[in-house]
Motif scaffolding. Structure first.
Motif, mmCIF file in Angstrom:
data_model
loop_
_atom_site.group_PDB
_atom_site.id
_atom_site.type_symbol
_atom_site.label_atom_id
_atom_site.label_comp_id
_atom_site.label_asym_id
_atom_site.label_seq_id
_atom_site.Cartn_x
_atom_site.Cartn_y
_atom_site.Cartn_z
ATOM 1 N N LYS A 1 -13.224 0.083 -3.922
ATOM 2 C CA LYS A 1 -14.486 0.325 -3.218
ATOM 3 C C LYS A 1 -15.668 0.259 -4.181
ATOM 4 C CE LYS A 1 -12.729 3.136 0.610
ATOM 5 N NZ LYS A 1 -12.736 4.483 1.238
ATOM 6 N N PRO B 1 -3.811 -1.000 -2.913
ATOM 7 C CA PRO B 1 -4.590 -1.350 -1.715
ATOM 8 C C PRO B 1 -4.887 -2.842 -1.692
ATOM 9 C CG PRO B 1 -5.988 -0.297 -3.361
ATOM 10 C CD PRO B 1 -4.583 -0.214 -3.890
ATOM 11 N N GLU C 1 0.810 -1.218 0.000
ATOM 12 C CA GLU C 1 0.000 0.000 0.000
ATOM 13 C C GLU C 1 0.841 1.264 0.000
ATOM 14 O OE1 GLU C 1 -4.144 -1.651 1.891
ATOM 15 O OE2 GLU C 1 -2.826 -0.482 3.214
ATOM 16 N N LYS D 1 0.303 9.656 -3.699
ATOM 17 C CA LYS D 1 -1.002 9.661 -3.032
ATOM 18 C C LYS D 1 -2.130 9.503 -4.049
ATOM 19 C CE LYS D 1 -3.855 12.432 0.108
ATOM 20 N NZ LYS D 1 -3.984 13.728 0.829
ATOM 21 N N ASN D 2 -2.037 10.178 -5.166
ATOM 22 C CA ASN D 2 -3.091 10.125 -6.180
ATOM 23 C C ASN D 2 -3.237 8.730 -6.776
ATOM 24 O OD1 ASN D 2 -5.036 11.322 -8.128
ATOM 25 N ND2 ASN D 2 -3.445 10.782 -9.599
ATOM 26 N N VAL E 1 -7.745 2.775 -4.577
ATOM 27 C CA VAL E 1 -8.684 2.566 -3.470
ATOM 28 C C VAL E 1 -10.115 2.816 -3.938
ATOM 29 C CG1 VAL E 1 -9.477 3.495 -1.256
ATOM 30 C CG2 VAL E 1 -7.050 3.063 -1.622
ATOM 31 N N HIS E 2 -10.304 3.890 -4.676
ATOM 32 C CA HIS E 2 -11.631 4.233 -5.186
ATOM 33 C C HIS E 2 -12.160 3.121 -6.090
ATOM 34 C CE1 HIS E 2 -14.942 6.626 -6.731
ATOM 35 N NE2 HIS E 2 -14.559 6.316 -7.970
ATOM 36 N N TYR F 1 -2.449 5.878 -5.387
ATOM 37 C CA TYR F 1 -3.035 4.998 -4.370
ATOM 38 C C TYR F 1 -4.534 5.252 -4.214
ATOM 39 C CZ TYR F 1 -3.992 2.840 0.144
ATOM 40 O OH TYR F 1 -4.532 2.097 1.150
ATOM 41 N N GLU F 2 -4.913 6.517 -4.104
ATOM 42 C CA GLU F 2 -6.324 6.848 -3.898
ATOM 43 C C GLU F 2 -7.184 6.426 -5.082
ATOM 44 O OE1 GLU F 2 -6.347 10.999 -2.953
ATOM 45 O OE2 GLU F 2 -5.924 10.647 -0.815
ATOM 46 N N LYS F 3 -6.636 6.507 -6.271
ATOM 47 C CA LYS F 3 -7.366 6.060 -7.462
ATOM 48 C C LYS F 3 -7.641 4.560 -7.379
ATOM 49 C CE LYS F 3 -7.134 6.240 -12.519
ATOM 50 N NZ LYS F 3 -6.302 6.634 -13.692
#
Length: 487
Positions: free
Chosen positions: A411, A202, A196, A400-401, A407-408, A403-405
């Motif tokens: 989900k 993720p 991660e 960060k971007n 994660v989104h 990873y967050e992409k």
């Protein structure tokens, strides 16, 4: 150009690996050539994991790649599944035929005992542990090995499923059950953090159902990640071996009370498969996207050379190069003159380099550099004197971007379902993770797989749910499990 991800995911994946310079086919099915850029990426991963493992008390060792068949066969449950894909050495010599155009195995060189090419090292390591473990004072043993392994695969795919692969495999021995279980879980947390925080992938932690655990283990813990095609990939596993191998190899120690007992064990590993996971998690139709923390090249500087300003452009580029090097950024200055800037742009986009800096006449006049970020294709003019601070901050933003992409996406592709018809429709049309009740039987898991191609990826640690009814049989179920199609 490469095949579009949306049109042919498999071809897209293979073309990215080849055209980015990560690896290529060797001509021997299941054996790939890892090229310099791909091996550099593996070294980045290896160095990071190696540091963490050493910081947690593990020591590196190396055991032989060849295992005598008699030793390999001692742990029956372990041997049963692995033996189906083992490579065996039976002879030690070859010789030329009479016409000297061909070679054959020399029948006189047959080995007294056949040797198994390492598919995993539990057997040879536990066979040696019995020499080294005598007292509780000899425990714990915390070993890690970097090497390769061979498992004969029927269907192969670069990095994801190869007959030969590189990996690290940990093997530990302990004086009690609790310590061994804690070790297996601690390693799973290390893998999770690595995936991660460095790979920006993720993951879902859980335990494998009993029918899918590593043969020879009591429990298999795992981390799973959802790829862009909505299929799951097993990133890493960590096994609590119980006393299975210590009993098979008679590894006993004298405990604190002066009584003999069998040692407790763990084994765990992560392989070059993780590179395949990195490719499938983040890349797009222009090539690789590599998170900055693990990128072999974090920044590439490309001069837009003009004869009248050649020295000025070079000097500014070199100054920026030196500034970034001093603050620990992995930077490359590509001043090759036999390739156009446009060709270089394409090359580094394909290789997934997070940031590109362009310097030409316009930049000199404005005293600014053009900064391009690979993850969003955004360009920005940055004052030259602010380069150091801007680039360092941007690398963190990109990490960060990415990873967050991911994660989104995970989900968005995760859903609870309680109706089997709805389950089948969803898994066939959308894929992803389906949280559904399972009655705990091998039969039910097999029937669902036969009808939908979805398997139980893990029994997750993080989801707390009420009891329910199995989605297939209607029998009582204690908790939901994660179903998905997978690699």
């Amino acid at each position: 150009m490469i095949n579009k991800r949306e049109e042919n995911y498999s071809k897209w994946y293979t073309e990215i690996i080849i055209k980015s310079g990560l690896a290529e086919f060797s001509g021997i099915r299941g054996f790939m050539i890892i090229k310099p850029y791909g091996f550099l990426l593996w070294e980045m991963m290896k160095n990071e994991l190696d540091k963490v493992l050493k910081d947690t008390g593990h020591e590196n060792v190396y055991f032989p790649i060849l295992i005598p068949k008699s030793i390999f066969s001692k742990e029956i449950k372990h041997t049963k599944i692995l033996s189906e894909g083992c490579a065996i050495i039976t002879h030690s010599k070859i010789k030329k035929t009479e016409n000297k155009k061909h070679i054959i195995i020399d029948p006189k060189s047959k080995l007294e005992e056949e040797l198994v090419v390492r598919p995993t090292s539990e057997s040879i390591i536990w066979n040696i542990y019995k020499r080294w473990i005598h007292s509780y004072r000899d425990l714990p043993i915390l070993f890690n090995q970097w090497g390769n392994a061979v498992r004969w695969e029927m269907k192969t795919k670069l990095f994801l499923r190869t007959t030969e692969f590189l990996w690290q495999e940990g093997h530990t021995a302990h004086s009690n059950k609790e310590e061994a279980i804690n070790e297996a879980k601690k390693i799973l947390d290390i893998y999770t953090d690595f995936s991660e925080n460095f790979l920006a992938i993720p993951v879902l932690q859980g335990i494998k159902p009993y029918m899918d655990k590593f043969h020879g283990s009591e429990y298999t813990y795992c981390i799973e990640a959802l790829m862009q095609d909505a299929k799951s990939l097993q990133i890493a596993t960590s096994h609590f071996l119980g006393q299975n191998f210590s009993k098979a190899f008679n590894v006993k120690f004298m405990n604190h009370n002066g009584k003999k007992e069998y040692a407790w064990g763990t084994s765990w590993g992560i392989s070059t498969r993780i590179i395949g996971g990195l490719v499938m998690s983040h890349s797009d139709n222009r090539g690789l996207i590599i998170p900055p923390k693990i990128a072999p090249i974090q920044v590439v500087i490309i001069p837009i050379l003009h004869d009248e300003k050649l020295d000025t452009i070079n000097n500014i580029a070199k100054d920026i190069f030196n500034i970034l090097i001093k603050i620990g950024i992995r930077v490359k200055y590509d001043n090759r003159t036999n390739f156009t800037p446009g060709w270089k742009f394409h090359e580094y986009e394909m290789k997934g380099v997070p940031i590109r800096i362009n310097i030409g006449l316009n930049e000199i006049k404005s005293k600014k550099i053009e900064v391009f970020r690979r993850d969003t294709y955004e360009k920005k003019l940055v004052p030259i004197n602010e380069t150091k601070y801007f680039i360092k901050k941007l690398l963190n933003k990109i990490q960060k971007n990415i990873y967050e992409k991911a994660v989104h996406r995970t989900k968005k592709l995760t859903i609870k379902i309680d109706n089997y018809n709805e389950f089948k429709e969803h898994i066939n049309n959308y894929g992803g993770y389906i949280l559904a009740h399972w009655d705990g039987t091998k039969y039910t898991g097999k029937k669902i797989q036969e009808e939908t191609e979805a398997t139980i990826r893990c029994i997750p640690f993080s989801y707390k749910d009420k009891k329910g009814k199995c989605i297939y049989s209607g029998n009582p179920s204690s908790k939901r499990v994660v179903f998905s199609k997978s690699y």
